[in-house]
Every structure is written in structure tokens, then in C-alpha cells.
Design an enzyme around this catalytic site. Sequence first.
Site, short mmCIF file in Angstrom:
data_model
loop_
_atom_site.label_atom_id
_atom_site.label_comp_id
_atom_site.label_asym_id
_atom_site.label_seq_id
_atom_site.Cartn_x
_atom_site.Cartn_y
_atom_site.Cartn_z
N THR A 71 -14.71 39.94 12.95
CA THR A 71 -13.59 40.88 12.81
C THR A 71 -13.74 42.08 13.74
O THR A 71 -12.80 42.50 14.40
CB THR A 71 -13.45 41.35 11.35
OG1 THR A 71 -13.09 40.23 10.53
CG2 THR A 71 -12.37 42.41 11.22
N CYS A 322 -10.35 36.20 3.66
CA CYS A 322 -9.84 37.56 3.89
C CYS A 322 -8.52 37.81 3.16
O CYS A 322 -8.12 38.96 2.97
CB CYS A 322 -9.64 37.78 5.39
SG CYS A 322 -11.19 37.67 6.32
#
Length: 389
Positions: A71, A322
Site C-alpha cells: 500500500t 482491505c
Amino acid sequence: MIYLDNNATTRVDDAVLDTMLPYLKEDYGNASSLQHRLGRAANHAVETARKQIAAYFGVSTKEIFFTSGATESINMVLRGIWERYQHLGKHIITTKAEHKAVLSTLEALQKKGARISYLSLDKYGNISLEELERSITSDTILMCFMHANNETGVIHPVEEIAKIATQRKVIFFSDTTQAIGKLPFTYGDSGIDVCCFSAHKLHGPKGIGGVYIRRKSRPIQIEPLITGGKQENSLRGGTYNTAAIAGMGKAFEMLSEATPGDIEAKRKYFENRLIDEIEETTIHAAHVPRLCNTSNILFKYVRSVELMSKLPDIAISSGSACVSGDREPSHVLTAMGVDAEDALCSIRFSLSKYTTKEELDSAIEKIKMAVQSIRNSSPIWQMYKANLL
């Protein structure tokens, strides 16, 4: 617990843990403190890991940079390329099936003036290379396509995309987080300009990852996301997470021992039994190239949330970790044209080298009972069976 959620994270390999422990106990120095032995020992571990990862990618050690995970890498790349190259153009090409880290970052860049084009996907999750070529303009600076989708396992033809990018002088960034270690591939020969990785997807520790940035031909320049010290050639400031970096290096080194064919055989066995033994069961993207370990399965009129609640001893998910708390249908499946009801009734199963046939047999029996229980009490299922829908 039967663990079938390996695309979310994986168990740390024992050899990886053994590699990490000395840098948490004995050799705990700061890898930037080269003036004493403990610091030099830590620095040696960092550079050994960089060599191990560069060897896997088939690239120079100068092209591997460490971050806290994929990320951060995605944010570094997208924001850094935008800052560096927006004077040349403001157009970026991607799809709506990318990881949320990509999509959310691109939305932020859009507010800063970026123009984003989203290519369409067919029902199997494939993009059209012809549409890609038509979408490129003189204003295009970046194209962004994951190597393999984290929810469906669908593999994109990144080498062909890279050829188009090279010909049209556009930077190509690929989120390779899920693909690494699951299919034979040498990224250094692929033509990809930039790609990212995360250790916890390949039996390494959480909280560590990195990015490959091409430096040989068409060197890519990226503005730093995190400034501070001069670590990572000033691209990413901050004290090195030495133990995690050492563990990640070991995890990459062990990828040469992986046997994706064995995992794929188990996946096929799992899918075939479910299709044969549970009616109205569909494998999304079953007939296109997929990761060896990933199955996204629709059980008609069985909501994934309800199914997971009846399977407390099986670790599975309805999509990316996520967004696992999101009650909306999967953005990946809807981008493929799957209707909302079917998307809400789809479950992702992802295997690893530790998954056994006995675990799969047990999981299949539990899934069969759970699906039957839900359908027996479902008026919608009864109407469907009576051809009233």
C-alpha cells in the site's frame, strides 16, 4: 481452523522466522549506524535481503527499494510519478478492478487535476489491448494494471502491456503483490517499469514490502513520499525494519522452492468437488489464466456474509481484506459485469503450500452443509427452484 484466506495474508515460514530472530535479539543495531559492529551487522542483513529480492526479480540491487508494504509502495509510485511527470501530461489509464489502494490514490490525484481513464473488463476480467492502445493520448503519462487480481486471480498480459507502454513512451506500473511466487515470471525481462510487493503475501512478515523501479533503460524518476534521512537513496526516509527486511529476503529466496503446480492441483480438486456436489455453483473466470491458488466461487442465492457466519472454523473472505467489512458488492466482480446479487453471493478461497487435501475435504463437507442449511430456509431459493424468478 482451516485457513483458506492466503490472499489476505500467509503464515510466516519457520525458516523466515529463524532468519528474523537474531535482528530482534543479538544484532539489534540500526542499519544506518555503520560506525559500530551491531549497525554493520544490521546493514549487512538489509543488503543481503536486497540481493535476494533483486535475484528473484532479475534486476540490479540498485532497483529495489524497501517500504512498509504494497500500500505504501502504491502511494509512493502513483503520487511520486504524478509529482515528477505531470508537467508532461495528466492522463492515467487503469481499470476499476484494481486494488483499493490504487483506486483510492488515483481518486486523490484526480482532485489534483489528473484525468483517469478506466478500461472496461469482459465477463472473465480481461482487458482489451486494442482499447488500451486507443485510450493512449499525447497527454498519457502512466498506465496502471495489476499482474493478477487479488479477488479472482485473473492474470493480465503484462508483457504485452509493457510492449505497448514502451512503444508509446508511457510509464507502466504493475501491482504485482498477488502474483509473486505464484507463477513463473522474471520481472526484469518483462518490460514493466515499476512494480510493488509485500512480504506477508509470500510467507514473510507483515509490515514490510518494497518496490522495483527500473533504472537501466528508460530510468524512472519518482518523488519521495516519505522524507527524512537518506535511507533508500533518499527515496524513503526512516529507520530500517531490519528483522522484517531480513525475513522478506529469506521468503523471496525460498520462492525458488515453491511448487505452484501442486497448489493448482489442489485448487482444481477443490473447485471440481464443489461444482459436482453443490448445485448452482459457479467459478468466476474459470476458463482464463488465473493464479494457481485462487478461487472466487458463486453459490447462487447464498449470501457470503451468511455463509461465512455458518463456517466459523474456515478462514475465507468475500473479497479483499482491505474492504472485508464493506457490505457493498465486490467492485472487482461488478467491474466484470456480475450483477449485484451474484456478487454478494460470491466467496474467495485462496490456498497456500500449507493447505492439505484433508483440510479441503473437511472444508467441502462443511460448506455443503452450510449452503444446504441456508437454502432450505430461503424463500428466494424455493422460488428459484420453482421457476418463479
